[in-house]
Design a protein around this motif. Sequence first.
Motif, PDB file in Angstrom:
ATOM      1  N   UNK A   1       0.929  -1.308  -0.010  1.00  0.00           N
ATOM      2  CA  UNK A   1       0.023   0.154   0.104  1.00  0.00           C
ATOM      3  C   UNK A   1       0.910   1.440  -0.048  1.00  0.00           C
ATOM      4  N   UNK A   2       0.547   2.294  -0.735  1.00  0.00           N
ATOM      5  CA  UNK A   2       0.980   3.564  -0.535  1.00  0.00           C
ATOM      6  C   UNK A   2      -0.120   4.669  -0.830  1.00  0.00           C
ATOM      7  N   UNK A   3       0.145   5.798  -0.431  1.00  0.00           N
ATOM      8  CA  UNK A   3      -0.847   6.980  -0.666  1.00  0.00           C
ATOM      9  C   UNK A   3      -0.583   8.083  -1.826  1.00  0.00           C
ATOM     10  N   UNK A   4      -1.465   8.601  -2.010  1.00  0.00           N
ATOM     11  CA  UNK A   4      -1.342   9.652  -2.898  1.00  0.00           C
ATOM     12  C   UNK A   4      -1.855  11.109  -2.563  1.00  0.00           C
ATOM     13  N   UNK A   5      -1.035  12.017  -2.408  1.00  0.00           N
ATOM     14  CA  UNK A   5      -1.453  13.355  -1.669  1.00  0.00           C
ATOM     15  C   UNK A   5      -1.886  14.218  -2.849  1.00  0.00           C
ATOM     16  N   UNK A   6      -0.747  13.981  -3.871  1.00  0.00           N
ATOM     17  CA  UNK A   6      -0.874  15.032  -5.177  1.00  0.00           C
ATOM     18  C   UNK A   6      -0.649  13.987  -6.048  1.00  0.00           C
ATOM     19  N   UNK A   7      -1.568  13.980  -7.198  1.00  0.00           N
ATOM     20  CA  UNK A   7      -1.664  12.822  -8.292  1.00  0.00           C
ATOM     21  C   UNK A   7      -0.391  13.300  -9.414  1.00  0.00           C
ATOM     22  N   UNK A   8       0.130  12.209  -9.772  1.00  0.00           N
ATOM     23  CA  UNK A   8       1.230  12.342 -10.573  1.00  0.00           C
ATOM     24  C   UNK A   8       0.762  12.956 -11.795  1.00  0.00           C
ATOM     25  N   UNK A   9       1.363  13.900 -12.583  1.00  0.00           N
ATOM     26  CA  UNK A   9       0.891  14.279 -13.882  1.00  0.00           C
ATOM     27  C   UNK A   9       1.265  13.552 -15.173  1.00  0.00           C
ATOM     28  N   UNK A  10       1.922  12.081 -14.894  1.00  0.00           N
ATOM     29  CA  UNK A  10       2.102  11.474 -15.842  1.00  0.00           C
ATOM     30  C   UNK A  10       2.269  10.075 -15.314  1.00  0.00           C
ATOM     31  N   UNK A  11       2.369   9.108 -16.232  1.00  0.00           N
ATOM     32  CA  UNK A  11       2.377   7.686 -15.832  1.00  0.00           C
ATOM     33  C   UNK A  11       3.746   7.387 -15.022  1.00  0.00           C
ATOM     34  N   UNK A  12       3.499   6.509 -14.239  1.00  0.00           N
ATOM     35  CA  UNK A  12       4.630   5.939 -13.329  1.00  0.00           C
ATOM     36  C   UNK A  12       5.341   4.705 -13.498  1.00  0.00           C
ATOM     37  N   UNK A  13       6.443   4.208 -12.762  1.00  0.00           N
ATOM     38  CA  UNK A  13       6.878   2.771 -13.197  1.00  0.00           C
ATOM     39  C   UNK A  13       6.910   2.260 -12.016  1.00  0.00           C
ATOM     40  N   UNK A  14       6.549   0.879 -11.997  1.00  0.00           N
ATOM     41  CA  UNK A  14       6.978  -0.174 -11.108  1.00  0.00           C
ATOM     42  C   UNK A  14       8.018  -0.921 -11.303  1.00  0.00           C
ATOM     43  N   UNK A  15       9.227  -0.770 -10.652  1.00  0.00           N
ATOM     44  CA  UNK A  15      10.410  -1.712 -10.655  1.00  0.00           C
ATOM     45  C   UNK A  15      10.158  -2.710 -10.034  1.00  0.00           C
ATOM     46  N   UNK A  16      10.485  -4.114 -10.338  1.00  0.00           N
ATOM     47  CA  UNK A  16      10.606  -5.176  -9.675  1.00  0.00           C
ATOM     48  C   UNK A  16      11.591  -6.316 -10.162  1.00  0.00           C
ATOM     49  N   UNK A  17      12.003  -7.072  -9.395  1.00  0.00           N
ATOM     50  CA  UNK A  17      12.696  -8.206  -9.972  1.00  0.00           C
ATOM     51  C   UNK A  17      11.903  -9.509 -10.568  1.00  0.00           C
ATOM     52  N   UNK A  18      12.278 -10.101 -11.698  1.00  0.00           N
ATOM     53  CA  UNK A  18      11.657 -11.227 -12.140  1.00  0.00           C
ATOM     54  C   UNK A  18      10.121 -10.854 -12.273  1.00  0.00           C
TER      55      UNK A  18
ATOM     56  N   UNK B   1      16.103  -0.482 -14.338  1.00  0.00           N
ATOM     57  CA  UNK B   1      16.167   0.776 -13.684  1.00  0.00           C
ATOM     58  C   UNK B   1      17.475   0.398 -12.625  1.00  0.00           C
ATOM     59  N   UNK B   2      18.442   1.148 -13.067  1.00  0.00           N
ATOM     60  CA  UNK B   2      19.673   1.241 -12.301  1.00  0.00           C
ATOM     61  C   UNK B   2      20.541  -0.169 -12.582  1.00  0.00           C
ATOM     62  N   UNK B   3      19.930  -1.259 -12.239  1.00  0.00           N
ATOM     63  CA  UNK B   3      20.458  -2.544 -12.608  1.00  0.00           C
ATOM     64  C   UNK B   3      19.415  -3.428 -13.573  1.00  0.00           C
ATOM     65  N   UNK B   4      20.217  -4.219 -14.171  1.00  0.00           N
ATOM     66  CA  UNK B   4      19.415  -5.174 -15.246  1.00  0.00           C
ATOM     67  C   UNK B   4      18.420  -6.007 -14.577  1.00  0.00           C
ATOM     68  N   UNK B   5      18.568  -6.157 -13.176  1.00  0.00           N
ATOM     69  CA  UNK B   5      17.589  -6.968 -12.451  1.00  0.00           C
ATOM     70  C   UNK B   5      16.325  -6.283 -12.355  1.00  0.00           C
ATOM     71  N   UNK B   6      16.114  -4.999 -12.305  1.00  0.00           N
ATOM     72  CA  UNK B   6      14.957  -4.525 -11.866  1.00  0.00           C
ATOM     73  C   UNK B   6      14.207  -3.893 -13.338  1.00  0.00           C
ATOM     74  N   UNK B   7      13.059  -4.492 -13.696  1.00  0.00           N
ATOM     75  CA  UNK B   7      12.397  -4.307 -14.746  1.00  0.00           C
ATOM     76  C   UNK B   7      11.401  -3.212 -14.536  1.00  0.00           C
TER      77      UNK B   7
END
Length: 315
Positions: A90-107, A129-135
């Motif tokens: 879970x996470x909160x949003x107080x101010x909506x992002x003005x553009x798409x965001x990205x979820x970076x995860x392994x495998x 993202x930073x490392x080839x492990x994070x897509x």
Amino acid sequence: PKEPEFSISETVEPTLTGYELSEGNLLVLDMAKYRINNGAWQDKKDVLIIDRQIRDALHIDRRGGEKLQPWYIEKYIETPDKGMAEFIFEFGIEEMPKEDIFLCMEEPKSFELEVNGNHVDTDTYEGEYIDIAFKRIRIRKELLLKGNNIIETKTKYNFKTNLEPMYLTGNFGVRTEKNYCVIINLPEKLEIGDITGQGLPFYGGRVRYFFDIPASSKLLVEVENIDAALLVINPDKDNKAIISKPYIIDTTGNDGKLVIDAVLTRRNTFGPYHIYPAKQWGCQPQSFYTTGDAYKDEFVSMPMGLLSSPKVHIC
């Protein structure tokens, strides 16, 4: 390095006029509720602790540095699925992002993924993202909600399963509330001092600071207190690095502008997030599994950035 020797006629404190980030900001998702094989949901915990508890429950060896290398397991060892595990972040949003965001995860292909009840494809990703492990998986802004947001993942668990923190990246600021993160706006202005309390608690790229200074043919730039891997002075012109004390360097003539890049470390980006105190003699695998007084449920960050205003010595 030897301190430069010049005749100083005047010392001024430059005026900070703006800043830039070299990459998107990020929000850490390292706490989740979970359940095994459609059982009862368990309370929110650090995902690294969850991984151990799931492995114990399913009679799977724990991960550790003394275990076989992943490439060897992939080639020679059978790793049958032992059960199904589900997670709620879970996470909160107080101010909506003005553009798409990205979820970076392994495998990501090993996981099913939903954002606020909407299926998100994990078979395709947009770079790393930073490392080839994070897509990087695009999360369309239309899927996001003001207030609380829920990311659900689901995977078959076996010895090769990699349960690790995930990261949201994008053009937004972050405020931490104990172990809960809220998306806010990036600061319009960055103050001199620790950036972690200014919407950048996990940021680990470059911060470029812009200053107005008196015009001069020769000057010295001195910074007394920093927390960064190094500083780069006027990167598009002099491109001189400050890497150790004394934090002072000479620079050539200027047009009344000074640019300082603080090249940060990834300590707050990749953790450990809950070790206390934050400053330790070093970092090792056990640093991510502390207990008792050495563990804090809330995020514990290292200070980052220019912690004191530079001084400009005019020669």
